[in-house]
Write an enzyme that holds these catalytic residues in place. Structure first.
Site, PDB file in Angstrom:
ATOM      1  N   ASP A  83      -4.008  -8.528   9.182  1.00 12.37           N
ATOM      2  CA  ASP A  83      -2.765  -8.391   9.939  1.00 12.37           C
ATOM      3  C   ASP A  83      -2.601  -6.992  10.515  1.00 12.37           C
ATOM      4  O   ASP A  83      -1.878  -6.786  11.491  1.00 12.37           O
ATOM      5  CB  ASP A  83      -1.553  -8.769   9.083  1.00 12.37           C
ATOM      6  CG  ASP A  83      -1.513  -8.052   7.736  1.00 12.37           C
ATOM      7  OD1 ASP A  83      -2.472  -7.327   7.409  1.00 12.37           O
ATOM      8  OD2 ASP A  83      -0.526  -8.241   6.999  1.00 12.37           O
ATOM      9  N   CYS A 141       0.847  -1.182   0.000  1.00 15.03           N
ATOM     10  CA  CYS A 141       0.000   0.000   0.000  1.00 15.03           C
ATOM     11  C   CYS A 141       0.885   1.235   0.000  1.00 15.03           C
ATOM     12  O   CYS A 141       2.116   1.146  -0.058  1.00 15.03           O
ATOM     13  CB  CYS A 141      -0.903   0.002   1.232  1.00 15.03           C
ATOM     14  SG  CYS A 141      -1.908  -1.496   1.406  1.00 15.03           S
ATOM     15  N   ASN A 191       1.852  -0.400   5.589  1.00 16.44           N
ATOM     16  CA  ASN A 191       2.175  -0.918   4.256  1.00 16.44           C
ATOM     17  C   ASN A 191       2.944  -2.215   4.419  1.00 16.44           C
ATOM     18  O   ASN A 191       3.974  -2.243   5.096  1.00 16.44           O
ATOM     19  CB  ASN A 191       3.022   0.109   3.484  1.00 16.44           C
ATOM     20  CG  ASN A 191       3.564  -0.448   2.178  1.00 16.44           C
ATOM     21  OD1 ASN A 191       2.944  -1.310   1.556  1.00 16.44           O
ATOM     22  ND2 ASN A 191       4.720   0.052   1.754  1.00 16.44           N
ATOM     23  N   SER A 229       9.288 -13.369  -5.693  1.00 16.63           N
ATOM     24  CA  SER A 229      10.502 -13.051  -6.450  1.00 16.63           C
ATOM     25  C   SER A 229      11.732 -13.575  -5.714  1.00 16.63           C
ATOM     26  O   SER A 229      11.705 -13.765  -4.494  1.00 16.63           O
ATOM     27  CB  SER A 229      10.613 -11.533  -6.641  1.00 16.63           C
ATOM     28  OG  SER A 229      11.890 -11.146  -7.108  1.00 16.63           O
ATOM     29  N   ILE A 262      -5.236  -7.307  -0.422  1.00 15.53           N
ATOM     30  CA  ILE A 262      -4.644  -8.635  -0.612  1.00 15.53           C
ATOM     31  C   ILE A 262      -5.263  -9.651   0.347  1.00 15.53           C
ATOM     32  O   ILE A 262      -5.600 -10.766  -0.038  1.00 15.53           O
ATOM     33  CB  ILE A 262      -3.113  -8.586  -0.403  1.00 15.53           C
ATOM     34  CG1 ILE A 262      -2.467  -7.554  -1.350  1.00 15.53           C
ATOM     35  CG2 ILE A 262      -2.499  -9.970  -0.605  1.00 15.53           C
ATOM     36  CD1 ILE A 262      -2.589  -7.866  -2.813  1.00 15.53           C
ATOM     37  N   LEU A 267      -3.984  -1.495  -1.431  1.00 16.48           N
ATOM     38  CA  LEU A 267      -3.975  -2.587  -2.396  1.00 16.48           C
ATOM     39  C   LEU A 267      -4.481  -3.810  -1.640  1.00 16.48           C
ATOM     40  O   LEU A 267      -3.772  -4.374  -0.806  1.00 16.48           O
ATOM     41  CB  LEU A 267      -2.565  -2.824  -2.937  1.00 16.48           C
ATOM     42  CG  LEU A 267      -2.407  -3.930  -3.989  1.00 16.48           C
ATOM     43  CD1 LEU A 267      -3.176  -3.591  -5.255  1.00 16.48           C
ATOM     44  CD2 LEU A 267      -0.933  -4.145  -4.318  1.00 16.48           C
ATOM     45  N   GLU A 282       3.032  -6.794   4.660  1.00 18.11           N
ATOM     46  CA  GLU A 282       2.371  -8.026   5.087  1.00 18.11           C
ATOM     47  C   GLU A 282       3.105  -8.570   6.315  1.00 18.11           C
ATOM     48  O   GLU A 282       4.337  -8.588   6.347  1.00 18.11           O
ATOM     49  CB  GLU A 282       2.411  -9.096   3.987  1.00 18.11           C
ATOM     50  CG  GLU A 282       1.814  -8.681   2.650  1.00 18.11           C
ATOM     51  CD  GLU A 282       0.304  -8.555   2.662  1.00 18.11           C
ATOM     52  OE1 GLU A 282      -0.322  -9.005   3.660  1.00 18.11           O
ATOM     53  OE2 GLU A 282      -0.260  -8.015   1.695  1.00 18.11           O
TER      54      GLU A 282
END
Length: 624
Positions: free
Chosen positions: A98, A2, A73, A359, A51, A49, A75
């Site tokens: 969370d 975010c 911002n 990634s 999720i 955003l 996780e």
């Protein structure tokens, strides 16, 4: 992921409308929703955003009694177990997000809450009862957080962009940041391009009681020093395999579609192999191919075929000049890593199909994947014969630029000088001091060219053991604190967030870090074999072509691109700079441009100045 923005301003100079406009520049980081909270002397903003907990995780979020609020911002990967622990301590929860766990952790442990959080995060908490602001950034700097002060106001933000939307905020440039960008290819924390704004360092937090002077940040985590307790190699491999699989499993937690970047290298291929074993559905994978230079796309296809992934490949040749200029113009802070261009391209393609990707970033730093880690102790340096010293001096003073000078210069350096040269150099030439003074028209005293390595050397000294200041163990730890967070992770964050894509990095999960970071280099690089642990894992999971070959990395053929596909963009930036940014010797830059057109060998010399020109063009309010 975010975008967050927080302001403390006793004078209340910025209205909620102005604040919302500043928050909106973070829209690509959070296109799914916007929230603003105003109270006391504080404004908290959030661009979301979505999720996890798509319906119940709106921010800024308040505690049950309304006395603590957070904008967050990232996780938190261990939030399910942390939530259970907090429930056992009497905390009640209204959502399954969370974010609410962070608030309860703050109420339970105060500033020590960060010791309990595992994941990627940057957040700001306003505690109304104690009139305290608390901010924190995750251990390895996966998520960015900037802190600015101007005329008594304090501003926290995910990027530099909102500061330009706050009327009256001090936008004076830090000229040493110009030096750092040219030397390192990035701006090291805590410095930013703006003198009044600093990055919160990775693994740092800041606790400010507003009735007291604004404090320095403190470290809540540092890269651990070597613990050379013996362990059999096969046991270490098994432990790392378990840690990596568990980290990937918990990072696959998502309420939206998820995929992976697959380059064909060891790191991303291992992640895809593990994801395929965990998932009940075929994994969606994405790769970039290059028609010139090194191209690992065929190996990525082989891995995708082995694991039956839904594989998408994009050709980097489709990156035109207008795409390049758009990407550079959207960077809130300049970065000279050209891999940001194809990373944005692959992020755009991925975002059409998924909202989250895993990634392989961090695998080289954690497991010893760079050839520079093969060095022995270089504390004493080495001597040069008079002829070699003379040639080195000539190259250092030579007209700018000389094609291939970097390779020649490298061979003339002492072992210790090689380490420093690979960390900080300018273009294709030698040491930056003279090169900077030759290229920049700014007064040298305004950017201190002689001090370009001071901060890096201090970190090397801090992590050295027994006088071995320049050994591989020290270098690996300092890389974690510098190039990883402010170059590689910056690149991944900005490129993915331009396309509203969340990017996760399992190799930097605490489960992996706790197992690997304290190990000495000889446990990770065995018999001269880089990433020996991961190669051992590959043998039972992946095609031989993945692990039995030299390291290539995500290399962009810069000489070719700047002479062909991006030729118009190079010309446009140089022409604008000549008219509007009188800080460079443009005769030297034009010479570099012509030489690269002829040889394709001096792209690095030209690239970093172009990044600065592009940034100043996009930020005309910045004051030199």
């Amino acid at each position: 992921m975010c975008g967050i923005l927080a302001v403390y301003d006793a004078q209340r100079r910025w209205s909620p409308e102005v604040f919302s406009k500043a928050l909106n520049v973070l829209a690509s980081r959070g296109p799914d929703g916007q929230g603003v909270w105003q109270g006391d002397e504080v404004l908290l903003g959030h661009r979301r955003l979505s999720i996890i907990d798509l319906e119940g995780g709106a921010q800024p979020m308040a505690s049950g009694d309304g006395q603590a609020l957070v904008t967050f911002n990232g996780e938190i990967y261990n939030f399910p177990t942390l939530r259970s622990d907090l429930e056992a301590r009497g905390h009640a929860f209204q959502t399954s997000s969370d974010t609410e766990v962070i608030l309860s952790a703050w109420r339970e442990w105060g500033a020590d809450c960060v010791d309990h959080l595992e994941g990627m995060f940057a957040f700001v908490i306003w505690d109304r009862r104690h009139r305290t602001l608390f901010a924190a950034r995750d251990r390895t700097g996966i998520k960015p957080l900037y802190v600015g002060q101007s005329d008594g106001a304090v501003v926290f933000s995910s990027t530099l962009a909102p500061f330009f939307e706050l009327p009256g905020f001090d936008l004076q440039i830090d000229r040493e940041a110009i030096r750092d960008l040219l030397v390192y290819d990035y701006v090291p924390a805590p410095r930013s391009m703006l003198r009044a704004v600093r990055k919160l360092r990775p693994g740092h937090c800041l606790l400010w009681k507003t009735s007291e002077p604004f404090p320095e940040s403190r470290s809540f985590w540092e890269v651990p020093r070597c613990d050379d307790q013996p362990i059999e190699f096969h046991e270490l491999v098994e432990r790392c395999e378990s840690a990596l699989d568990r980290s990937i499993q918990r990072q696959m937690m998502s309420d939206v579609p998820l995929g992976a970047f697959l380059s064909g290298g060891i790191d991303s291929s291992l992640i895809v192999a593990s994801m395929a074993r965990i998932s009940d559905e075929p994994v969606t994978t994405f790769s970039v191919s290059f028609q010139s230079g090194s191209n690992e796309a065929p190996i990525a296809r082989e891995v995708a075929e082995q694991y039956g992934t839904r594989h998408v490949e994009v050709e980097a040749g489709s990156i035109r000049s207008d795409t390049l200029l758009d990407t550079l113009g959207r960077l809130d802070e300049p970065l000279s890593d050209p891999a940001i261009i194809p990373t944005r391209l692959i992020s755009a393609v991925a975002r059409e199909r998924v909202k989250v990707v895993l990634s392989g970033e961090g695998g080289d730093e954690v497991f010893g994947g760079y050839p520079r880690f093969l060095i022995q102790d270089q504390s004493e340096g080495g001597g040069l014969g008079w002829a070699r010293r003379g040639l080195k001096e000539l190259l250092d003073r030579a007209p700018f630029p000389i094609p291939g000078a970097g390779r020649i210069y490298h061979d003339l350096l002492s072992p210790r000088e090689v380490v420093e040269w690979e960390r900080a150099r300018f273009g294709d030439g030698g040491y930056p001091g003279r090169q900077l003074r030759r290229l920049l028209t700014l007064p040298p005293e305004s950017y201190s060219p002689q001090d370009y390595l001071t901060d890096w050397r201090e970190k090397m000294q801090r992590y050295s053991v027994g006088g071995k200041e320049y050994d591989a163990d020290t270098l690996m730890r300092v890389d974690m604190l510098t190039k990883l967070s402010e170059n590689h992770l910056f690149k991944s964050d900005r490129a993915s967030m331009m396309e509203s894509l969340e990017l996760r990095v399992p190799f930097l999960d605490e489960l992996v870090l706790n197992e690997v970071l304290h190990r000495p280099v000889h446990a990770k690089i065995v018999g001269g074999r880089l990433k020996a642990i991961l190669i051992e894992l590959c043998k039972s999971r992946l095609p031989r072509a993945v692990w039995d070959r030299p390291k290539h990395g995500f290399n962009v053929p810069m000489g070719h691109f700047m002479a062909v596909e991006w030729k118009e963009a190079v010309e446009e930036l140089l022409s604008w700079g000549e008219q509007s940014l009188p800080i460079f010797d443009y005769g030297a830059l034009r010479a570099a441009q012509r030489e690269n057109q002829r040889t394709r060998m001096v792209a690095r010399t030209l690239w970093s100045p172009l990044m600065l020109i592009a940034w100043f063009r996009a930020h005309p309010a910045a004051k030199l």
